[in-house]
Design an enzyme around this catalytic site. Sequence first.
Site, PDB file in Angstrom:
ATOM      1  N   GLY A 165      13.549  45.350 -37.066  1.00 23.51           N
ATOM      2  CA  GLY A 165      14.636  46.212 -36.593  1.00 23.51           C
ATOM      3  C   GLY A 165      15.955  45.471 -36.521  1.00 23.51           C
ATOM      4  O   GLY A 165      16.002  44.277 -36.245  1.00 23.51           O
ATOM      5  N   ARG A 218      10.287  46.097 -42.965  1.00 25.46           N
ATOM      6  CA  ARG A 218       9.180  45.740 -42.077  1.00 25.46           C
ATOM      7  C   ARG A 218       7.920  45.309 -42.823  1.00 25.46           C
ATOM      8  O   ARG A 218       6.829  45.281 -42.246  1.00 25.46           O
ATOM      9  CB  ARG A 218       8.856  46.916 -41.142  1.00 25.46           C
ATOM     10  CG  ARG A 218       9.929  47.196 -40.093  1.00 25.46           C
ATOM     11  CD  ARG A 218       9.389  48.016 -38.958  1.00 25.46           C
ATOM     12  NE  ARG A 218      10.402  48.370 -37.975  1.00 25.46           N
ATOM     13  CZ  ARG A 218      10.741  47.610 -36.937  1.00 25.46           C
ATOM     14  NH1 ARG A 218      10.150  46.451 -36.765  1.00 25.46           N
ATOM     15  NH2 ARG A 218      11.665  48.007 -36.089  1.00 25.46           N
ATOM     16  N   ASP A 246       6.473  39.054 -34.461  1.00 31.75           N
ATOM     17  CA  ASP A 246       5.541  39.161 -35.592  1.00 31.75           C
ATOM     18  C   ASP A 246       6.069  38.439 -36.831  1.00 31.75           C
ATOM     19  O   ASP A 246       5.328  37.726 -37.504  1.00 31.75           O
ATOM     20  CB  ASP A 246       5.267  40.636 -35.936  1.00 31.75           C
ATOM     21  CG  ASP A 246       4.331  41.271 -34.914  1.00 31.75           C
ATOM     22  OD1 ASP A 246       3.350  40.605 -34.523  1.00 31.75           O
ATOM     23  OD2 ASP A 246       4.595  42.404 -34.484  1.00 31.75           O
ATOM     24  N   LYS A 289      15.119  36.946 -33.252  1.00 33.32           N
ATOM     25  CA  LYS A 289      15.878  38.203 -33.261  1.00 33.32           C
ATOM     26  C   LYS A 289      15.089  39.329 -32.619  1.00 33.32           C
ATOM     27  O   LYS A 289      13.892  39.422 -32.858  1.00 33.32           O
ATOM     28  CB  LYS A 289      16.164  38.568 -34.725  1.00 33.32           C
ATOM     29  CG  LYS A 289      16.716  39.930 -34.954  1.00 33.32           C
ATOM     30  CD  LYS A 289      15.878  40.786 -35.922  1.00 33.32           C
ATOM     31  CE  LYS A 289      14.595  41.267 -35.326  1.00 33.32           C
ATOM     32  NZ  LYS A 289      13.933  42.343 -36.063  1.00 33.32           N
ATOM     33  N   THR A 290      15.658  40.127 -31.816  1.00 36.25           N
ATOM     34  CA  THR A 290      15.205  41.456 -31.424  1.00 36.25           C
ATOM     35  C   THR A 290      15.986  41.923 -30.212  1.00 36.25           C
ATOM     36  O   THR A 290      16.177  41.161 -29.248  1.00 36.25           O
ATOM     37  CB  THR A 290      13.687  41.572 -31.129  1.00 36.25           C
ATOM     38  OG1 THR A 290      13.414  42.933 -30.758  1.00 36.25           O
ATOM     39  CG2 THR A 290      13.173  40.656 -30.030  1.00 36.25           C
ATOM     40  N   ASP A 320      14.917  43.893 -28.206  1.00 34.08           N
ATOM     41  CA  ASP A 320      13.941  44.177 -27.139  1.00 34.08           C
ATOM     42  C   ASP A 320      13.896  43.093 -26.065  1.00 34.08           C
ATOM     43  O   ASP A 320      13.402  43.327 -24.969  1.00 34.08           O
ATOM     44  CB  ASP A 320      12.536  44.333 -27.729  1.00 34.08           C
ATOM     45  CG  ASP A 320      12.468  45.445 -28.767  1.00 34.08           C
ATOM     46  OD1 ASP A 320      13.440  46.211 -28.859  1.00 34.08           O
ATOM     47  OD2 ASP A 320      11.452  45.542 -29.470  1.00 34.08           O
TER      48      ASP A 320
HETATM   49  P1  FBP Z   1      12.078  44.650 -33.793  1.00 33.41           P
HETATM   50  O1  FBP Z   1      10.947  44.416 -32.845  1.00 33.41           O
HETATM   51  O2  FBP Z   1      11.684  44.538 -35.206  1.00 33.41           O
HETATM   52  O3  FBP Z   1      13.272  43.816 -33.464  1.00 33.41           O
HETATM   53  O4  FBP Z   1      12.551  46.157 -33.610  1.00 33.41           O
HETATM   54  C1  FBP Z   1      12.980  46.625 -32.398  1.00 33.41           C
HETATM   55  C2  FBP Z   1      13.104  48.134 -32.310  1.00 33.41           C
HETATM   56  O5  FBP Z   1      14.472  48.487 -32.243  1.00 33.41           O
HETATM   57  C3  FBP Z   1      12.338  48.679 -31.107  1.00 33.41           C
HETATM   58  O6  FBP Z   1      13.095  48.621 -29.932  1.00 33.41           O
HETATM   59  C4  FBP Z   1      12.024  50.085 -31.547  1.00 33.41           C
HETATM   60  O7  FBP Z   1      10.892  50.603 -30.889  1.00 33.41           O
HETATM   61  C5  FBP Z   1      11.762  49.919 -33.023  1.00 33.41           C
HETATM   62  O8  FBP Z   1      12.525  48.804 -33.441  1.00 33.41           O
HETATM   63  C6  FBP Z   1      12.132  51.128 -33.827  1.00 33.41           C
HETATM   64  O9  FBP Z   1      11.707  50.917 -35.134  1.00 33.41           O
HETATM   65  P2  FBP Z   1      12.333  51.587 -36.426  1.00 33.41           P
HETATM   66  O10 FBP Z   1      13.605  50.865 -36.707  1.00 33.41           O
HETATM   67  O11 FBP Z   1      11.332  51.316 -37.480  1.00 33.41           O
HETATM   68  O12 FBP Z   1      12.572  53.026 -36.111  1.00 33.41           O
END
Ligand code: FBP
Length: 552
Positions: free
Chosen positions: A81, A145, A176, A202-203, A205
């Site tokens: 993400g 992803r 991951d 990175k994230t 979250d």
């Molecule tokens: P990462 O863990 O890859 O950094 O992604 C975070 C995130 O933004 C989460 O908060 C959210 O649940 C998810 O990606 C949403 O995924 P997508 O971008 O595939 O809709």
Amino acid sequence: MEKSALQIARYGYSPKLPEILRGNIDGIVAEKGKATRAKADEDDLKKLFPNTYGLPEVTFKKGKNADVGRKVNIGVILSGGQAPGGHNVICGLYDAMKKANSQNTLYGFLGGPSGILEDRYVVLDDKIIDEYRNTGGFDMIQSGRTKLETEQQFAVCTEVCHRHDIGAVVIIGGDDSNTNAAVLAEYFKAKGEDICVVGCPKTIDGDLKNESIEASFGFDTACKTYSELIGNIERDANSARKYWHFIRLMGRSASHIALECAIQCQPNVCIIGEEIEAENRSVDDITRYIADVIAKRASEGNNFGVCLVPEGLIEFIPSIKVLISEINDLIASNEAEFNALATTASKIAYIESMLTSSSKKVFNSLPESIEAQLLLDRDPHGNVQVSLIETEKLLVETVKKRLAQMKKAGKYNGKFGTQTHFFGYEGRCAFPSNFDADYCYSLGFNAFMLLSAGFSGYLSSITNLSKSADKWEAGGIPITMMMNMEQRHGEKKPVIKKAYVELDGKPFRYFVSKREEWAKETCFTYPGAIQYFGPSEVCDGTTRTLQLEHES
Ligand code: FBP
């Protein structure tokens, strides 16, 4: 492409590096610390990573570095993400490598890890890099992803690296992706390949953190962006005084974003998933808690308020956690049959018929819309996509019912007008805050210092983050040190341990000390827009979470 005034102004921002990374690049040397150990499952990890387990921590110091100018081509991948600041990681990496040797070449693999597998890339040059300095998004090379995890994929990576004479790969990703970076580093070492792999944390979250990694990038900006929006809604709520706003916040399982935004904005209610799980609370318990707050405020004439809900809440409610795990297994083991069903109703009936009686009861207690959302496509790791589950709407429904019962019993006499919101994608590509712009640039610059010194299987680490950037420290942490073994898809796998909100940590304890007052009174705070050009205490600070964690 036409540029906004802010974009043009942000090009002029010079990201701040830690003091140690400033000055001549051949004046920085790596100092190895003690050999590292994982906190759990050491024996399994030693077997899985015979070449990269137990590596020493690395710190950068001033000194003569005669090797930094050795020519190296580097491949960079953005994985998962989006998170504000990703472009600056690439800019920092690029500037460091060009400073070391102008002949060094940076290959930006396109569309995430699949870019290296399909050998789709762009050679990054000054023109491209300058267009993306201090901007949000991952659009410079896009993200994806796809997981890099099989021997066959690693063999393709090796071939592609040979084709372009790439001596190092930088993977910018979450837990991951960095787990996979460690596996790739081990593969290269085992095969005698002279290719380093370095990760960057990175994230948005905020769940990729531990004793050595203080924060993942993007968390700061995303929280500030959501807090600005929540503050605006609080002000609207306090002006109109007729709505309860239920706001779901992105962040996957962990509730770090919700907690940080609560500390920033002081809403009436904020649910923390980790607490719900620890106290074994049900949807009914959460509903009663919220309804009681609403009734108390209504008794004082306040029929308005703000309630924050972390997007991962649903997975922390013990009975729903069991239900989700049963659904995951049922979908995985009956995939073809399940996917062949044409309608949502038939999918719901199919799954329902195979659930255990206790989970069936929980499933049936949910509105049909939520039942359907629980059956939507899994992510590449087999997890339910919590961003697609409208928990805020579920809670509005259950609270509405509870308030009606309370009204009948003479325990509530207010009005319950509602608005629901989901803040997620709004924050992931925001212009990075000064903190994220500086942090990311430093992570990228530092990643180059690590790989140029031959460190592989490391995460770029910048620490002392609650201090000003000049006092930050730079180094590298072996990824295996952060791993443990977890059950994934029925198999035990090495993974970087996710960080959840610690219920005995300072940020949560601070929230608990305030939440009763925030529930009753209207204590809203309005953080406003992220200020880029203003007093340092407004522009350069990091999250309250990090500040509280570092308070002595
Ligand atoms: P990462 O863990 O890859 O950094 O992604 C975070 C995130 O933004 C989460 O908060 C959210 O649940 C998810 O990606 C949403 O995924 P997508 O971008 O595939 O809709």
